[in-house]
Design a protein around this motif. Structure first.
Motif, PDB file in Angstrom:
ATOM      1  N   MET A 165      -5.508  -1.853  -5.986  1.00 20.56           N
ATOM      2  CA  MET A 165      -4.686  -1.234  -4.941  1.00 20.56           C
ATOM      3  C   MET A 165      -5.399  -1.321  -3.595  1.00 20.56           C
ATOM      4  O   MET A 165      -4.791  -1.659  -2.577  1.00 20.56           O
ATOM      5  CB  MET A 165      -4.391   0.223  -5.290  1.00 20.56           C
ATOM      6  CG  MET A 165      -3.534   0.947  -4.244  1.00 20.56           C
ATOM      7  SD  MET A 165      -1.873   0.249  -4.044  1.00 20.56           S
ATOM      8  CE  MET A 165      -1.039   0.969  -5.484  1.00 20.56           C
ATOM      9  N   ARG A 166      -6.690  -1.032  -3.573  1.00 12.41           N
ATOM     10  CA  ARG A 166      -7.437  -1.121  -2.318  1.00 12.41           C
ATOM     11  C   ARG A 166      -7.437  -2.557  -1.798  1.00 12.41           C
ATOM     12  O   ARG A 166      -7.307  -2.793  -0.588  1.00 12.41           O
ATOM     13  CB  ARG A 166      -8.872  -0.621  -2.529  1.00 12.41           C
ATOM     14  CG  ARG A 166      -9.778  -0.762  -1.319  1.00 12.41           C
ATOM     15  CD  ARG A 166      -9.199  -0.205  -0.038  1.00 12.41           C
ATOM     16  NE  ARG A 166      -8.946   1.217  -0.087  1.00 12.41           N
ATOM     17  CZ  ARG A 166      -8.507   1.929   0.951  1.00 12.41           C
ATOM     18  NH1 ARG A 166      -8.276   1.336   2.109  1.00 12.41           N
ATOM     19  NH2 ARG A 166      -8.277   3.227   0.831  1.00 12.41           N
ATOM     20  N   ALA A 167      -7.566  -3.534  -2.704  1.00 18.18           N
ATOM     21  CA  ALA A 167      -7.523  -4.942  -2.288  1.00 18.18           C
ATOM     22  C   ALA A 167      -6.164  -5.283  -1.677  1.00 18.18           C
ATOM     23  O   ALA A 167      -6.075  -6.026  -0.689  1.00 18.18           O
ATOM     24  CB  ALA A 167      -7.817  -5.851  -3.478  1.00 18.18           C
ATOM     25  N   LEU A 168      -5.096  -4.733  -2.259  1.00 14.81           N
ATOM     26  CA  LEU A 168      -3.745  -4.967  -1.732  1.00 14.81           C
ATOM     27  C   LEU A 168      -3.629  -4.414  -0.313  1.00 14.81           C
ATOM     28  O   LEU A 168      -3.079  -5.066   0.581  1.00 14.81           O
ATOM     29  CB  LEU A 168      -2.711  -4.315  -2.646  1.00 14.81           C
ATOM     30  CG  LEU A 168      -1.256  -4.687  -2.399  1.00 14.81           C
ATOM     31  CD1 LEU A 168      -0.976  -6.108  -2.899  1.00 14.81           C
ATOM     32  CD2 LEU A 168      -0.315  -3.697  -3.099  1.00 14.81           C
ATOM     33  N   TRP A 169      -4.155  -3.214  -0.100  1.00 11.98           N
ATOM     34  CA  TRP A 169      -4.143  -2.617   1.237  1.00 11.98           C
ATOM     35  C   TRP A 169      -4.973  -3.453   2.207  1.00 11.98           C
ATOM     36  O   TRP A 169      -4.571  -3.674   3.356  1.00 11.98           O
ATOM     37  CB  TRP A 169      -4.705  -1.193   1.186  1.00 11.98           C
ATOM     38  CG  TRP A 169      -3.819  -0.172   0.555  1.00 11.98           C
ATOM     39  CD1 TRP A 169      -2.882  -0.373  -0.405  1.00 11.98           C
ATOM     40  CD2 TRP A 169      -3.805   1.231   0.841  1.00 11.98           C
ATOM     41  NE1 TRP A 169      -2.297   0.815  -0.758  1.00 11.98           N
ATOM     42  CE2 TRP A 169      -2.828   1.814  -0.008  1.00 11.98           C
ATOM     43  CE3 TRP A 169      -4.528   2.050   1.699  1.00 11.98           C
ATOM     44  CZ2 TRP A 169      -2.570   3.183   0.000  1.00 11.98           C
ATOM     45  CZ3 TRP A 169      -4.259   3.418   1.707  1.00 11.98           C
ATOM     46  CH2 TRP A 169      -3.285   3.975   0.875  1.00 11.98           C
ATOM     47  N   ASP A 170      -6.154  -3.897   1.747  1.00 12.56           N
ATOM     48  CA  ASP A 170      -7.029  -4.696   2.609  1.00 12.56           C
ATOM     49  C   ASP A 170      -6.317  -5.953   3.089  1.00 12.56           C
ATOM     50  O   ASP A 170      -6.350  -6.293   4.280  1.00 12.56           O
ATOM     51  CB  ASP A 170      -8.305  -5.106   1.858  1.00 12.56           C
ATOM     52  CG  ASP A 170      -9.281  -3.961   1.665  1.00 12.56           C
ATOM     53  OD1 ASP A 170      -9.165  -2.926   2.364  1.00 12.56           O
ATOM     54  OD2 ASP A 170     -10.163  -4.095   0.792  1.00 12.56           O
ATOM     55  N   GLU A 171      -5.679  -6.657   2.161  1.00  8.38           N
ATOM     56  CA  GLU A 171      -5.054  -7.930   2.528  1.00  8.38           C
ATOM     57  C   GLU A 171      -3.802  -7.716   3.371  1.00  8.38           C
ATOM     58  O   GLU A 171      -3.512  -8.524   4.263  1.00  8.38           O
ATOM     59  CB  GLU A 171      -4.748  -8.754   1.277  1.00  8.38           C
ATOM     60  CG  GLU A 171      -5.967  -9.102   0.432  1.00  8.38           C
ATOM     61  CD  GLU A 171      -7.140  -9.652   1.218  1.00  8.38           C
ATOM     62  OE1 GLU A 171      -6.919 -10.350   2.239  1.00  8.38           O
ATOM     63  OE2 GLU A 171      -8.301  -9.388   0.825  1.00  8.38           O
ATOM     64  N   THR A 172      -3.063  -6.659   3.121  1.00  7.86           N
ATOM     65  CA  THR A 172      -1.931  -6.329   4.000  1.00  7.86           C
ATOM     66  C   THR A 172      -2.431  -6.140   5.420  1.00  7.86           C
ATOM     67  O   THR A 172      -1.849  -6.654   6.390  1.00  7.86           O
ATOM     68  CB  THR A 172      -1.222  -5.044   3.518  1.00  7.86           C
ATOM     69  OG1 THR A 172      -0.756  -5.224   2.184  1.00  7.86           O
ATOM     70  CG2 THR A 172      -0.047  -4.698   4.415  1.00  7.86           C
ATOM     71  N   ASN A 173      -3.517  -5.418   5.537  1.00  7.72           N
ATOM     72  CA  ASN A 173      -4.124  -5.145   6.838  1.00  7.72           C
ATOM     73  C   ASN A 173      -4.572  -6.443   7.519  1.00  7.72           C
ATOM     74  O   ASN A 173      -4.275  -6.683   8.702  1.00  7.72           O
ATOM     75  CB  ASN A 173      -5.320  -4.212   6.628  1.00  7.72           C
ATOM     76  CG  ASN A 173      -5.799  -3.545   7.905  1.00  7.72           C
ATOM     77  OD1 ASN A 173      -5.525  -4.010   8.994  1.00  7.72           O
ATOM     78  ND2 ASN A 173      -6.521  -2.455   7.757  1.00  7.72           N
ATOM     79  N   ILE A 174      -5.268  -7.279   6.780  1.00  8.85           N
ATOM     80  CA  ILE A 174      -5.778  -8.530   7.350  1.00  8.85           C
ATOM     81  C   ILE A 174      -4.626  -9.443   7.774  1.00  8.85           C
ATOM     82  O   ILE A 174      -4.663 -10.048   8.857  1.00  8.85           O
ATOM     83  CB  ILE A 174      -6.699  -9.241   6.341  1.00  8.85           C
ATOM     84  CG1 ILE A 174      -7.990  -8.427   6.142  1.00  8.85           C
ATOM     85  CG2 ILE A 174      -7.039 -10.666   6.807  1.00  8.85           C
ATOM     86  CD1 ILE A 174      -8.849  -8.897   4.978  1.00  8.85           C
ATOM     87  N   VAL A 198      -0.653   3.328   7.599  1.00 15.20           N
ATOM     88  CA  VAL A 198       0.705   2.856   7.297  1.00 15.20           C
ATOM     89  C   VAL A 198       0.867   2.627   5.794  1.00 15.20           C
ATOM     90  O   VAL A 198       1.879   3.017   5.192  1.00 15.20           O
ATOM     91  CB  VAL A 198       1.013   1.573   8.084  1.00 15.20           C
ATOM     92  CG1 VAL A 198       2.331   0.946   7.620  1.00 15.20           C
ATOM     93  CG2 VAL A 198       1.081   1.869   9.579  1.00 15.20           C
ATOM     94  N   SER A 199      -0.134   2.024   5.166  1.00 18.53           N
ATOM     95  CA  SER A 199      -0.059   1.791   3.718  1.00 18.53           C
ATOM     96  C   SER A 199      -0.005   3.116   2.945  1.00 18.53           C
ATOM     97  O   SER A 199       0.617   3.190   1.885  1.00 18.53           O
ATOM     98  CB  SER A 199      -1.252   0.958   3.248  1.00 18.53           C
ATOM     99  OG  SER A 199      -1.136  -0.382   3.692  1.00 18.53           O
ATOM    100  N   ALA A 200      -0.657   4.130   3.488  1.00 19.69           N
ATOM    101  CA  ALA A 200      -0.644   5.441   2.834  1.00 19.69           C
ATOM    102  C   ALA A 200       0.730   6.091   2.887  1.00 19.69           C
ATOM    103  O   ALA A 200       0.962   7.105   2.216  1.00 19.69           O
ATOM    104  CB  ALA A 200      -1.681   6.356   3.481  1.00 19.69           C
ATOM    105  N   LEU A 201       1.650   5.513   3.649  1.00 24.15           N
ATOM    106  CA  LEU A 201       3.025   6.014   3.701  1.00 24.15           C
ATOM    107  C   LEU A 201       3.965   5.205   2.810  1.00 24.15           C
ATOM    108  O   LEU A 201       5.170   5.455   2.793  1.00 24.15           O
ATOM    109  CB  LEU A 201       3.543   5.986   5.143  1.00 24.15           C
ATOM    110  CG  LEU A 201       2.842   6.932   6.125  1.00 24.15           C
ATOM    111  CD1 LEU A 201       3.403   6.752   7.526  1.00 24.15           C
ATOM    112  CD2 LEU A 201       3.001   8.379   5.674  1.00 24.15           C
TER     113      LEU A 201
END
Length: 293
Positions: A171-180, A149-152
């Motif tokens: 950016m990866r940390a942002l994706w990680d925390e969105t996911n969590i 989803v973040s890749a979209l």
């Protein structure tokens, strides 16, 4: 399931045309996952069939996004695929019209991670293994599909961010925390529903297994959510550090951060609005939730 409300809440700034493709993707994702995860799914109890389903899905995704080398797009269209798998074609066409190869490959890689981690999750369920909290997080962050989803995010914004930005640590940390954040929110809201179904493979029951105290398990889960929100804010700040506030890239990154925030807020709003987790009567006047397990 109100998919129109879902996509409007998760990507409130996207154009109608892009929202349509995003809505197709969310519908496809829910239905695809139900086939291997829900008791009524065709492959829920059939690991061998599920593996074929996964392999065919990955092959078709490569085909329809023009990423395959051994079986190019035009050949892939003539193959015989499960009708659900093949319905991804309209989504792939929408992405191919807007994404370059690096963006398509990033999205594909996250879809491959999602599909692989649904296998880990299914194997554990079928053999009756109860994971530890640490084991749970190892597959949960992939099997919930949030990285895909973040890749979209760029697609929803009609933007192409530089690869060096998309691949950096902040950016990866942002994706990680969105996911969590999305995962813990769902686990907390679904607690009553999951207990009524006898499901224990979510954060609170697994934490309870190690604490033997339900209130403590819930408190620890809420604390983890708060800590993730703070790490999200820190990652967002780090992503913008050293960039001129008047520059185009700075503005694009701010917009991307807002997309990630909208994913988090949209998720809880949609879950409450649609009564996804059957928590009617649990919302108090001050906006807090209170329900009996």
């Amino acid at each position: 399931m109100d998919y129109a409300l879902f996509t409007a809440l998760w990507w409130p700034e996207a154009s109608l045309e892009r929202l349509q493709t995003l809505a197709y993707f969310i519908m496809w994702l829910f239905i695809w996952d139900d086939e291997v995860d829900e008791p009524t799914g065709a492959y829920s109890e059939d690991l061998s069939g599920a593996q074929t389903y996964r392999e065919q899905t990955l092959r078709f995704l490569e085909d329809c996004m023009g990423l395959a080398t051994a079986h190019p797009r035009e050949d892939g269209r003539s193959r015989s695929y499960n009708h659900l798998i093949q319905s991804f074609d309209v989504i792939g066409s929408g992405l191919c019209a807007c994404y370059d190869t690096s963006q398509l490959r990033r999205f594909y890689n996250e879809m491959a991670r999602f599909i692989k981690d649904t296998e880990t999750e299914q194997r554990g369920r079928l053999c009756g293994k109860v994971p530890t909290v640490e084991e749970y997080w190892r597959f949960r962050l992939g099997s919930d599909s949030m990285y895909a989803v973040s890749a979209l995010g760029e697609y929803s914004m009609a933007t192409h961010l530089p690869p060096e930005v998309m691949d950096n640590g902040a950016m990866r940390a942002l994706w990680d925390e969105t996911n969590i954040i999305v995962s813990i929110t769902n686990d907390l809201l679904s607690l009553r529903k999951e207990i009524s179904r006898g499901c224990i493979d979510s954060l609170v029951p697994l934490t309870f297994a190690s604490t033997n105290d339900l209130e403590e398990a819930i408190s620890l889960s809420v604390a983890a959510l708060q800590a993730s929100k703070e790490r999200f804010d820190e990652a967002a700040k780090n992503l913008l550090v050293g960039r001129a506030e008047t520059g185009e890239l700075y503005q694009q990154l701010q917009a991307f951060i807002e997309v990630q925030r909208s994913n988090c807020v949209g998720n809880i709003t949609w879950s409450l609005e649609t009564q996804r987790y059957d928590i009617s009567g649990a919302i108090r006047k001050d906006g807090s939730l209170e329900f009996t397990l």
